[in-house]
Design an enzyme around this catalytic site. Structure first.
Site, mmCIF file in Angstrom:
data_model
loop_
_atom_site.group_PDB
_atom_site.id
_atom_site.type_symbol
_atom_site.label_atom_id
_atom_site.label_comp_id
_atom_site.label_asym_id
_atom_site.label_seq_id
_atom_site.Cartn_x
_atom_site.Cartn_y
_atom_site.Cartn_z
ATOM 1 N N ARG A 89 0.874 -1.370 0.008
ATOM 2 C CA ARG A 89 0.080 0.040 -0.012
ATOM 3 C C ARG A 89 0.767 1.358 -0.049
ATOM 4 N NH1 ARG A 89 -1.888 0.610 4.229
ATOM 5 N NH2 ARG A 89 -1.341 -1.345 5.452
ATOM 6 N N TYR A 238 -1.567 -3.432 -6.478
ATOM 7 C CA TYR A 238 -1.529 -4.182 -5.239
ATOM 8 C C TYR A 238 -2.674 -4.040 -4.640
ATOM 9 C CZ TYR A 238 -0.448 -5.179 -0.616
ATOM 10 O OH TYR A 238 -0.398 -5.832 0.869
ATOM 11 N N LYS A 247 -9.847 -2.277 1.567
ATOM 12 C CA LYS A 247 -9.615 -1.229 2.527
ATOM 13 C C LYS A 247 -10.488 0.110 2.157
ATOM 14 C CE LYS A 247 -7.338 -3.661 5.356
ATOM 15 N NZ LYS A 247 -6.088 -4.459 5.026
ATOM 16 N N HIS A 267 -10.982 -2.669 11.337
ATOM 17 C CA HIS A 267 -9.709 -3.544 10.708
ATOM 18 C C HIS A 267 -9.551 -4.721 11.863
ATOM 19 C CE1 HIS A 267 -5.108 -3.739 9.360
ATOM 20 N NE2 HIS A 267 -6.033 -4.615 8.574
ATOM 21 N N SER A 290 -1.539 -3.867 10.157
ATOM 22 C CA SER A 290 -1.212 -4.683 9.124
ATOM 23 C C SER A 290 -0.156 -5.631 9.581
ATOM 24 C CB SER A 290 -0.981 -4.061 8.115
ATOM 25 O OG SER A 290 -2.039 -2.906 7.673
ATOM 26 N N CYS A 292 0.205 -7.896 11.738
ATOM 27 C CA CYS A 292 0.795 -8.195 13.022
ATOM 28 C C CYS A 292 -0.247 -9.348 13.620
ATOM 29 C CB CYS A 292 0.250 -7.041 13.705
ATOM 30 S SG CYS A 292 1.429 -5.575 13.618
ATOM 31 N N GLY A 293 -0.794 -10.224 12.706
ATOM 32 C CA GLY A 293 -1.311 -11.476 13.253
ATOM 33 C C GLY A 293 -2.731 -11.639 13.311
ATOM 34 N N LYS A 294 -3.462 -10.953 12.555
ATOM 35 C CA LYS A 294 -4.789 -11.132 12.188
ATOM 36 C C LYS A 294 -5.064 -12.464 11.954
ATOM 37 C CE LYS A 294 -5.918 -7.323 10.351
ATOM 38 N NZ LYS A 294 -4.524 -6.839 10.623
ATOM 39 N N THR A 295 -4.849 -12.693 10.898
ATOM 40 C CA THR A 295 -4.996 -13.880 9.890
ATOM 41 C C THR A 295 -4.715 -15.147 10.878
ATOM 42 O OG1 THR A 295 -4.668 -12.763 7.925
ATOM 43 C CG2 THR A 295 -4.385 -15.440 7.887
ATOM 44 N N ASP A 315 -10.022 -9.749 8.438
ATOM 45 C CA ASP A 315 -9.213 -8.620 8.182
ATOM 46 C C ASP A 315 -9.985 -7.500 8.568
ATOM 47 O OD1 ASP A 315 -6.733 -7.274 7.479
ATOM 48 O OD2 ASP A 315 -7.762 -6.548 5.602
ATOM 49 N N ARG A 409 1.597 -12.186 -0.962
ATOM 50 C CA ARG A 409 0.372 -12.600 -0.632
ATOM 51 C C ARG A 409 -0.039 -13.787 -0.951
ATOM 52 N NH1 ARG A 409 -1.908 -8.883 3.993
ATOM 53 N NH2 ARG A 409 -0.464 -7.395 4.328
ATOM 54 N N ARG A 440 2.776 -4.989 17.643
ATOM 55 C CA ARG A 440 4.144 -5.359 17.997
ATOM 56 C C ARG A 440 4.805 -4.366 18.961
ATOM 57 N NH1 ARG A 440 6.349 -9.001 13.747
ATOM 58 N NH2 ARG A 440 4.510 -9.548 12.393
HETATM 59 P P1 GTP Z 1 -2.594 -8.060 7.315
HETATM 60 O O1 GTP Z 1 -3.108 -8.983 6.189
HETATM 61 O O2 GTP Z 1 -1.771 -7.169 6.816
HETATM 62 O O3 GTP Z 1 -3.703 -7.189 7.909
HETATM 63 O O4 GTP Z 1 -1.819 -8.808 8.318
HETATM 64 P P2 GTP Z 1 -2.640 -9.800 9.603
HETATM 65 O O5 GTP Z 1 -2.828 -8.941 10.796
HETATM 66 O O6 GTP Z 1 -3.257 -10.520 9.269
HETATM 67 O O7 GTP Z 1 -1.186 -10.552 9.807
HETATM 68 P P3 GTP Z 1 -0.772 -12.080 9.665
HETATM 69 O O8 GTP Z 1 -1.361 -13.233 10.729
HETATM 70 O O9 GTP Z 1 -0.654 -12.522 8.400
HETATM 71 O O10 GTP Z 1 0.730 -12.080 10.446
HETATM 72 C C1 GTP Z 1 1.725 -11.318 9.934
HETATM 73 C C2 GTP Z 1 2.911 -11.778 10.359
HETATM 74 O O11 GTP Z 1 3.087 -11.818 11.779
HETATM 75 C C3 GTP Z 1 3.204 -13.271 9.689
HETATM 76 O O12 GTP Z 1 4.789 -13.175 9.298
HETATM 77 C C4 GTP Z 1 3.371 -14.031 11.198
HETATM 78 O O13 GTP Z 1 4.303 -15.258 11.180
HETATM 79 C C5 GTP Z 1 3.665 -13.144 12.184
HETATM 80 N N1 GTP Z 1 2.819 -13.522 13.564
HETATM 81 C C6 GTP Z 1 1.424 -13.668 13.706
HETATM 82 N N2 GTP Z 1 1.171 -14.284 14.699
HETATM 83 C C7 GTP Z 1 2.157 -14.148 15.287
HETATM 84 C C8 GTP Z 1 2.343 -14.571 17.034
HETATM 85 O O14 GTP Z 1 1.696 -15.053 17.714
HETATM 86 N N3 GTP Z 1 3.840 -14.495 17.337
HETATM 87 C C9 GTP Z 1 4.825 -14.250 16.499
HETATM 88 N N4 GTP Z 1 6.153 -14.164 16.858
HETATM 89 N N5 GTP Z 1 4.592 -13.836 15.073
HETATM 90 C C10 GTP Z 1 3.269 -13.812 14.780
HETATM 91 C C1 SPV Z 2 -3.209 -4.916 5.461
HETATM 92 O O1 SPV Z 2 -2.199 -4.110 4.795
HETATM 93 O O2 SPV Z 2 -3.693 -4.339 6.235
HETATM 94 C C2 SPV Z 2 -3.700 -5.802 4.481
HETATM 95 C C3 SPV Z 2 -3.129 -6.050 3.226
HETATM 96 O O3 SPV Z 2 -4.772 -6.520 4.779
HETATM 97 S S1 SPV Z 2 -4.118 -4.726 2.076
HETATM 98 O O4 SPV Z 2 -5.314 -5.490 1.689
HETATM 99 O O5 SPV Z 2 -3.276 -4.361 1.060
HETATM 100 O O6 SPV Z 2 -4.425 -3.600 2.764
HETATM 101 MN MN MN Z 3 -5.143 -5.867 6.751
#
Ligand code: GTP
Ligand code: SPV
Ligand code: MN
Length: 626
Positions: A89, A238, A247, A267, A290, A292-295, A315, A409, A440
């Site tokens: 983004r 992207y 978003k 979010h 973003s 930081c671990g939602k998925t 998300d 992604r 984080r």
């Molecule tokens: P967006 O799609 O950008 O909104 O991200 P998200 O918030 O869904 O984050 P996602 O779950 O994809 O995690 C992003 C990164 O954080 C990945 O590289 C994970 O491996 C790492 N991560 C997720 N959960 C944890 C956790 O509990 N501990 C640690 N150390 N890393 C984590």
């Molecule tokens: C984020 O950055 O929080 C994402 C990916 O989930 S995007 O759709 O590009 O915003």
């Molecule tokens: Mn996101």
């Protein structure tokens, strides 16, 4: 009506409609399309129907061109490498345009650069748009995509129409949203969110096209017009810049609608956790910035017995109170657009299993046997296999450099997730009992704590900070403020947004409890103090017990309720330093509160609701005395 209709058809007259029946589109859509056809001057117009044949046709085209490449190890999975300049983004080129500046952004302190959204005046925006959109689709096809955010026809859903000159974007929209001709029927003559997207690369191309990915990074512009529910995006393919349902619509535009209608567009992930002993299920919504671990949390694979986790969304959450005052949430999306690096069968098996078919992988590496590869899969592929990196270089595990871009992604249909919740498409949504914020935070912030009240919780949300990630253009490990994990997605005045959150605590609303978590605290050696991932169920277990009013497991601290020592299940975990995980260094917190206060004063001074200042004062006093 007939007159307008005729004019519309005439205007499109000399541009061939290669698919679909223009005359049968809702009238407002015809006018919208006609106006943008005139502006963008595509070579043809293609009205999408969301069918499988359509997908095959587009995929075939993109394979021929070399943009998509089939991963033969899986079923209907494709890899795509973008121009390396178009991978995240672009917050610096993202704007909200309203007549009154302070509808879009808060009053900032004099001399301070606002970071909670950017406003551009209608006059300047017109100049910027005129400098980009006229003729921007020359020589290309304009796709008309009818889509629904949320189940088609649900009272909580909203309809959008996206115009785009990118068939990659079309393929991803088909996964991330519900694309169907039924949308036209449901829409009728009602309003819809107008989404216009162009890669900004008309033919004949002026700029060297890299990886068959035409784009225009120098001229990226992502413009939001909340007053007319319109989004215009230029120059980038992207995700967050181009899949406008995500978003741009589901957060920045939707939060404007939500403010007007009394609900929340956030979010946040939504997950259900069932305790097997009693069958009790608790739904949680959680906001982390973003990457930081939602998925990962939403699809968590519990490491302790007795819990079943199911995902509703990973998300975005749209949430509203029903007539009984219960908060219900839906996931407006239909797919997952997840961070690939770090995802593996240990950290997130459910995500891995979701994307083994009908998925698109962007900016990952590829193994010689036709599989995907990214950092984190070291133990799951043959260590000696030849790999092509996202930059097209030959590479092997163990060599310097990376196979995937850190913001690579996967795009996959949510319905394929082995733990998708049976109610994920329930038009009513699911009842939300807790809201969790997090980020984080390498130092100072404990694994989990609970806010004392809704007002305190909103203040905790307003003070969310996190280390920068690769999801946007920021560099380095700077700690950034990211209130409610919404900093990059603010669609109106941040101070008023906080006021909207506070205003929801009124009869008959039963507001959920609010928590804060931090999986990322480090020890002196720079290692994580907490194992994270599947072990996060241990923290959710505590959260759930608090939601259901278990009192003996919490102790009061200056910043909120902390778990009483021993109240988090640590069975089978290696050594975990409880004291370090939960310590509240006094100086750290004094500085942190001072700094948060400064941030709110700088960024939204007069617009911050008094209740937030009161909470900060009280927090400061508790920390000082504590
Ligand atoms: P967006 O799609 O950008 O909104 O991200 P998200 O918030 O869904 O984050 P996602 O779950 O994809 O995690 C992003 C990164 O954080 C990945 O590289 C994970 O491996 C790492 N991560 C997720 N959960 C944890 C956790 O509990 N501990 C640690 N150390 N890393 C984590
Ligand atoms: C984020 O950055 O929080 C994402 C990916 O989930 S995007 O759709 O590009 O915003
Ligand atoms: Mn996101």
């Amino acid at each position: 009506f007939h007159e307008v209709h005729e004019i519309v058809v005439q205007k499109l007259g000399h541009i061939p409609i290669v698919k679909g029946d223009f005359a049968h589109l809702p009238n407002k859509v015809q006018r919208f399309v006609a106006a943008w056809v005139q502006e963008c001057r595509p070579r043809a117009v293609y009205i999408c129907d969301g069918s499988d044949e359509e997908a095959h046709e587009i995929i075939h085209k993109l394979e021929e061109r070399g943009l998509l490449h089939k991963l033969r190890k899986y079923e209907e999975c494709y890899i795509c490498r973008t121009d390396p300049a178009d991978v995240a983004r672009v917050e610096s080129k993202t704007f909200v345009t309203t007549e009154d500046k302070y509808d879009s952004v808060a009053h900032v302190r004099e001399g301070v650069q606002g970071i909670m959204g950017q406003w551009m005046s209608p006059e300047l925006m017109e100049v910027e748009m005129n400098n980009r959109f006229p003729g921007c689709m020359a020589g290309r096809c304009m796709y008309i995509i009818p889509f629904s955010m949320g189940p088609i026809g649900s009272p909580l859903s909203k309809i959008g129409v996206q115009l785009t000159d990118s068939n990659y974007v079309l393929l991803c929209m088909r996964i991330m949203t519900r694309v169907s001709p039924k949308v036209w029927e449901v829409l009728g003559d009602n309003e819809f969110v107008r989404c216009v997207h162009s890669m900004g690369c008309p033919r004949p191309v002026q700029r060297k096209v890299i990886n068959h990915w035409p784009c225009n990074p120098e001229k990226i512009l992502i413009a939001h017009f909340p007053e007319i529910r319109e989004i215009c995006s230029y120059g980038s393919g992207y995700g967050g810049n181009s899949l406008l349902g995500k978003k741009c619509f589901a957060l920045r535009i939707a939060m404007n609608i939500a403010r007007d209608e009394g609900w929340l567009a956030e979010h946040m992930l939504i997950m259900g956790i069932t305790e097997e002993k009693t069958g009790r299920e608790t739904f949680i919504a959680a906001a982390f910035p973003s990457a930081c671990g939602k998925t990962n949390l939403a699809m968590l694979n519990p490491t302790i017995p007795g819990f079943k986790v199911r995902v509703v969304g990973d998300d975005i959450a749209w949430m509203r109170f029903d007539e009984n005052g219960e908060l219900y949430g839906i996931n407006p999306e239909a797919g997952f657009f997840g961070v690939a690096p770090g995802t593996n069968m240990k950290t997130n098996p459910n995500a891995m299993l979701t994307c083994l078919k009908n998925s698109i992988f962007t900016n990952v590496g590829e193994t010689a046997d036709g599989g995907f590869y990214w950092e984190g899969l070291e133990d799951e592929v043959d260590k000696n296999i030849a790999i092509t990196t996202w930059l097209g270089e030959n590479w092997r595990i163990g060599q310097p450099g990376k196979a995937a871009h850190p913001n690579a992604r996967f795009t996959c249909p949510a319905g394929q997730c082995p733990i998708i919740h049976p109610k994920w498409e329930d038009p009513k949504g699911v009842p939300i009992s807790a809201i969790i914020f997090g980020g984080r935070r390498p130092v100072g912030v404990p694994l989990v704590y609970e806010a004392f009240s809704w007002e305190h919780g909103v203040t905790v949300g307003a003070c969310v900070k996190s280390e920068a990630t690769a999801a946007a253009e920021h560099v380095g490990k700077q700690i950034m403020h990211d209130p409610m994990a919404m900093r990059p997605f603010m669609g109106y005045n941040f101070g008023k947004y906080l006021g909207h959150w506070l205003s929801l605590n009124k009869a008959p609303h039963k507001v959920p409890k609010i928590f804060h978590v931090n999986w990322f605290r480090l020890n002196e050696k720079g290692q994580f103090l907490w194992p994270g991932f599947g072990d996060n169920i241990r923290v959710l277990d505590w959260v759930i017990r608090r939601v259901h009013e278990e009192e003996s497991i919490a102790v009061k601290s200056p910043i909120g309720w902390l778990p009483k020592k021993g109240s988090i299940n640590m069975d089978g975990l290696g050594p975990v330093d409880w004291n370090e995980l939960f310590s509240l260094p006094k100086h750290y917190w004094e500085d942190d509160i001072r700094e948060s206060r400064r941030f709110l004063e700088d960024q939204a001074n007069g617009d911050v609701p008094p209740a937030i200042w009161k909470e900060l004062d009280e927090l400061e006093k508790r920390v000082k005395e504590g």
